[in-house]
Design an enzyme around this catalytic site. Structure first.
Site, PDB file in Angstrom:
ATOM      1  N   GLU A 271      46.792  30.924  53.804  1.00 31.47           N
ATOM      2  CA  GLU A 271      47.302  30.073  52.692  1.00 31.47           C
ATOM      3  C   GLU A 271      48.700  29.557  53.110  1.00 31.47           C
ATOM      4  O   GLU A 271      48.968  28.433  52.622  1.00 31.47           O
ATOM      5  CB  GLU A 271      47.351  30.647  51.380  1.00 31.47           C
ATOM      6  CG  GLU A 271      46.079  30.773  50.831  1.00 31.47           C
ATOM      7  CD  GLU A 271      46.137  31.322  49.263  1.00 31.47           C
ATOM      8  OE1 GLU A 271      47.342  31.737  48.872  1.00 31.47           O
ATOM      9  OE2 GLU A 271      45.324  31.168  48.763  1.00 31.47           O
ATOM     10  N   HIS A 292      31.994  46.710  68.968  1.00 31.72           N
ATOM     11  CA  HIS A 292      30.628  46.956  69.367  1.00 31.72           C
ATOM     12  C   HIS A 292      29.879  45.852  68.472  1.00 31.72           C
ATOM     13  O   HIS A 292      28.815  45.970  68.243  1.00 31.72           O
ATOM     14  CB  HIS A 292      30.222  48.310  68.829  1.00 31.72           C
ATOM     15  CG  HIS A 292      30.927  49.166  69.820  1.00 31.72           C
ATOM     16  ND1 HIS A 292      30.196  49.770  70.831  1.00 31.72           N
ATOM     17  CD2 HIS A 292      31.995  49.854  69.946  1.00 31.72           C
ATOM     18  CE1 HIS A 292      30.934  50.656  71.542  1.00 31.72           C
ATOM     19  NE2 HIS A 292      32.095  50.842  70.844  1.00 31.72           N
ATOM     20  N   LYS A 406      38.300  25.463  42.336  1.00 34.73           N
ATOM     21  CA  LYS A 406      38.595  25.680  41.020  1.00 34.73           C
ATOM     22  C   LYS A 406      38.222  24.376  40.143  1.00 34.73           C
ATOM     23  O   LYS A 406      37.633  24.849  38.983  1.00 34.73           O
ATOM     24  CB  LYS A 406      40.152  26.239  40.673  1.00 34.73           C
ATOM     25  CG  LYS A 406      40.696  27.418  41.459  1.00 34.73           C
ATOM     26  CD  LYS A 406      41.999  27.856  40.748  1.00 34.73           C
ATOM     27  CE  LYS A 406      42.612  28.707  41.669  1.00 34.73           C
ATOM     28  NZ  LYS A 406      44.183  28.949  41.432  1.00 34.73           N
TER      29      LYS A 406
HETATM   30  O1  PA5 Z   1      49.708  33.043  47.093  1.00 32.65           O
HETATM   31  C1  PA5 Z   1      49.141  32.441  46.151  1.00 32.65           C
HETATM   32  O2  PA5 Z   1      49.954  31.952  45.077  1.00 32.65           O
HETATM   33  C2  PA5 Z   1      47.686  32.799  45.519  1.00 32.65           C
HETATM   34  O3  PA5 Z   1      46.765  32.811  46.424  1.00 32.65           O
HETATM   35  C3  PA5 Z   1      47.529  34.016  44.313  1.00 32.65           C
HETATM   36  O4  PA5 Z   1      48.019  34.958  44.822  1.00 32.65           O
HETATM   37  C4  PA5 Z   1      46.101  33.855  43.867  1.00 32.65           C
HETATM   38  O5  PA5 Z   1      45.376  32.623  43.389  1.00 32.65           O
HETATM   39  C5  PA5 Z   1      46.148  34.485  42.329  1.00 32.65           C
HETATM   40  O6  PA5 Z   1      46.897  33.880  41.481  1.00 32.65           O
HETATM   41  P1  PA5 Z   1      47.620  34.485  40.335  1.00 32.65           P
HETATM   42  O7  PA5 Z   1      48.278  35.499  40.677  1.00 32.65           O
HETATM   43  O8  PA5 Z   1      48.408  33.418  39.719  1.00 32.65           O
HETATM   44  O9  PA5 Z   1      46.216  35.028  39.568  1.00 32.65           O
END
Ligand code: PA5
Length: 415
Positions: A271, A292, A406
Site C-alpha cells: 500500500e 516444494h 469499496k
Molecule cells: O493502511 C491503511 O490505512 C489501511 O490499509 C487500513 O489499515 C485498512 O483499510 C483498515 O482501515 P480502518 O482502520 O480505518 O478500518
C-alpha cells in the site's frame, strides 16, 4: 538490532548503483513531517500510556476466556503477526493463563464469522473493535454480529464492560462508544493505519496475549536510535534491484512463526509503494515449505524476482535429531544435529541456489523470536518502507486505490 547483508545482491547490482540512490532528502522529509507521528512512536511511548493499556488488558483478562479482535489491514495484521511471532502460530492451542484471541472483521465471509462464533461457544468473551476510520465495511459488519451476541449474552450492562473500542478521535466508533458508554482508546490521528502497530492498535491485543509491551517498545526504540543506516541500506538495495527489472520481492523466512509478519509486511510495502503505475510487488514465502510448491518457479521462472531472507541467529528452541534408522537412506547420518544448524544450512543452500539461478538475495538478521526483536523489525520495516517509497518518487502514506473496490461494493449493495 536488524542487520542487513547485501552481498547476495552484488552480482546483480553494484555498490555504486545502490549508494547512488539518495536517502538524504527522503529522510529530511520524513523527519520534518512524521517525527511527531509514527516515526517518533518509540520515543514518545511512556509509562502512562503503558499503564492505560495494561488497565484495559486486565479488564479484558479478568472477565474473559476469549478476546475477539475486529479489524482489517493495519488494524489487525500487526497484532496477529506479533502473537504468532512472539508466542506461537498455535497460540490459541497453548496451555496458558491468557485469553484465546480470534481475529474477525477482516473479510466478508459468513462462514468465517459463524466459525468464530462456534469457537467461542459458551465461554466468556470480550471484543476489541479496531478501526482508524471507524467506517470500514468488513469490520462494521462483524461488529454488528458480535455486539448483538454480547448484548444477548450479557445484557446492556455487560455489553458496556466487554466492548472495547480503538479508533480515531471523533470517528463514528468513538462517538458510539461515548454515546453508549463503552471503554475506548484513541489512536494518534497523525499515524496512518499500516504504520499504527506501535500504538494502542497493536499494543492492546498483544498485552492481552501476555506479550511484554515494554520489551516490544524497547526493541522499537533501540532500532529508532541505532537502525537508520541498515534501514536505508535495505531501502536502497531493493530499489536498485527494481531498476534492474526485479519488480517482485519475495520476503522469505525459515521460521513458520514469521508467516503473519510476512502478511503485515505485504500490506505495509504494497500500500505504501504500489501507486502511480510503479511499485515492487510484495510477496511472502514460508521456507522450506514453499520450496516444494514455489521452488521451481523461483529457481527457473521469469527472472524478475528479488528475495529478502529474514533469519534469526539464536533459536528459541533447538532440539536435536534423534538417532535410529527409520529409512535405509543417507539422512540417518544426521542424527544428533541440532535443528538450528539444519535450518541455517537450508537457508544457505537456498541462497546459493537462487543466486545461481538469477535471483538476488538480501538478508536481514535479527537475534531471535522475541518481543524485543519484533518491535525492532516492525520499526525497521516501517522506516525502510517510507524511505524506499520516497526514493521511488511516490507518497508512502496514501492508499487512494483502495477506494475503487469499496465504491463498487457500496454501489452493488445499494448503500
Ligand atoms: O493502511 C491503511 O490505512 C489501511 O490499509 C487500513 O489499515 C485498512 O483499510 C483498515 O482501515 P480502518 O482502520 O480505518 O478500518
Amino acid at each position: 538490532m536488524v542487520k542487513v547483508d547485501i552481498s547476495g545482491a552484488l552480482g546483480f547490482v553494484t555498490e555504486n548503483e545502490i549508494n547512488a540512490l539518495d536517502t538524504q532528502k527522503p529522510l529530511e522529509k520524513l523527519k520534518t513531517l512524521y517525527e511527531n507521528g509514527w516515526m517518533g512512536l518509540p520515543a514518545s511511548f511512556n509509562p502512562e500510556l503503558a499503564n492505560v493499556i495494561k488497565r484495559f488488558r486486565d479488564g479484558i483478562k479478568n472477565q474473559s476466556d476469549v478476546l475477539v479482535v475486529l479489524g482489517i489491514g493495519g488494524s489487525y495484521l500487526g497484532a496477529r503477526a506479533a502473537i504468532e511471532y512472539i508466542k506461537s502460530p498455535n497460540y490459541n492451542l497453548l496451555k496458558k493463563d491468557t485469553p484465546d484471541i480470534y481475529f474477525a472483521g477482516n473479510n466478508a465471509s459468513g462462514e468465517y464469522l459463524n466459525q468464530i462464533i462456534e469457537l467461542i461457544g459458551d465461554r466468556d468473551f470480550s471484543v476489541n473493535v479496531i478501526s482508524k476510520s471507524g467506517s470500514t465495511i468488513e469490520t462494521a459488519i462483524a461488529l454488528r454480529f458480535f455486539k448483538a451476541m454480547l448484548l444477548q449474552r450479557y445484557g446492556e450492562a455487560g455489553l458496556k464492560d466487554r466492548l472495547y473500542v480503538t479508533s480515531d478521535i471523533g470517528s463514528p466508533l468513538i462517538k458510539m462508544a461515548e454515546r453508549e458508554g463503552y471503554p475506548f482508546l484513541e489512536m494518534p490521528p497523525e499515524v496512518g493505519g499500516r504504520y499504527s502497530f506501535l500504538t494502542v492498535v497493536g499494543l492492546l491485543p498483544c498485552a492481552v496475549a501476555g506479550i511484554d509491551i515494554d520489551e516490544l517498545m524497547a526493541g522499537a526504540k533501540e532500532e529508532y536510535e541505532n537502525g537508520l543506516e541498515d534501514a536505508c541500506l535495505y531501502a536502497k538495495a531493493r530499489q536498485a534491484l527494481y531498476k534492474k527489472g526485479k519488480n517482485i520481492e519475495m520476503l522469505a523466512s525459515f521460521e513458520p512463526a514469521f508467516r503473519y509478519t510476512g502478511e503485515w509486511w505485504k500490506q505495509l510495502f504494497g500500500e505504501s509503494e504500489g501507486k502511480e503505475g510503479i511499485g515492487i510487488f510484495p510477496s511472502y514465502a514460508d521456507y522450506t515449505a514453499d520450496l516444494h510448491s514455489m521452488g521451481q518457479l523461483i529457481q527457473e521462472g521469469e527472472r524478475n524476482l528479488q528475495e529478502t531472507f529474514v533469519s534469526f541467529s539464536e533459536p528459541r528452541q533447538n532440539p536435536k535429531v534423534p538417532g535410529g534408522d527409520i529409512h535405509d537412506d543417507k539422512i540417518s547420518a544426521i542424527a544428533g544435529f541440532d535443528m538450528h544448524k539444519i535450518n541455517m544450512s537450508a537457508s544457505e543452500a537456498v541462497k546459493r541456489a537462487h543466486i545461481d539461478g538469477g535471483v538476488p538475495v538480501l538478508e536481514l538478521c535479527v537475534p531471535g523470536l522475541s518481543a524485543k526483536s519484533f518491535g525492532a523489525l516492525v520499526y525497521f520495516f516501517m522506516r525502510s518502507c517510507a524511505v524506499s517509497a520516497l526514493i521511488s518518487g511516490v507518497n508512502p502514506f496514501g492508499q487512494p486505490g483502495v477506494e475503487a473496490y469499496k465504491k463498487n461494493l457500496f454501489a452493488i449493495l445499494g448503500l
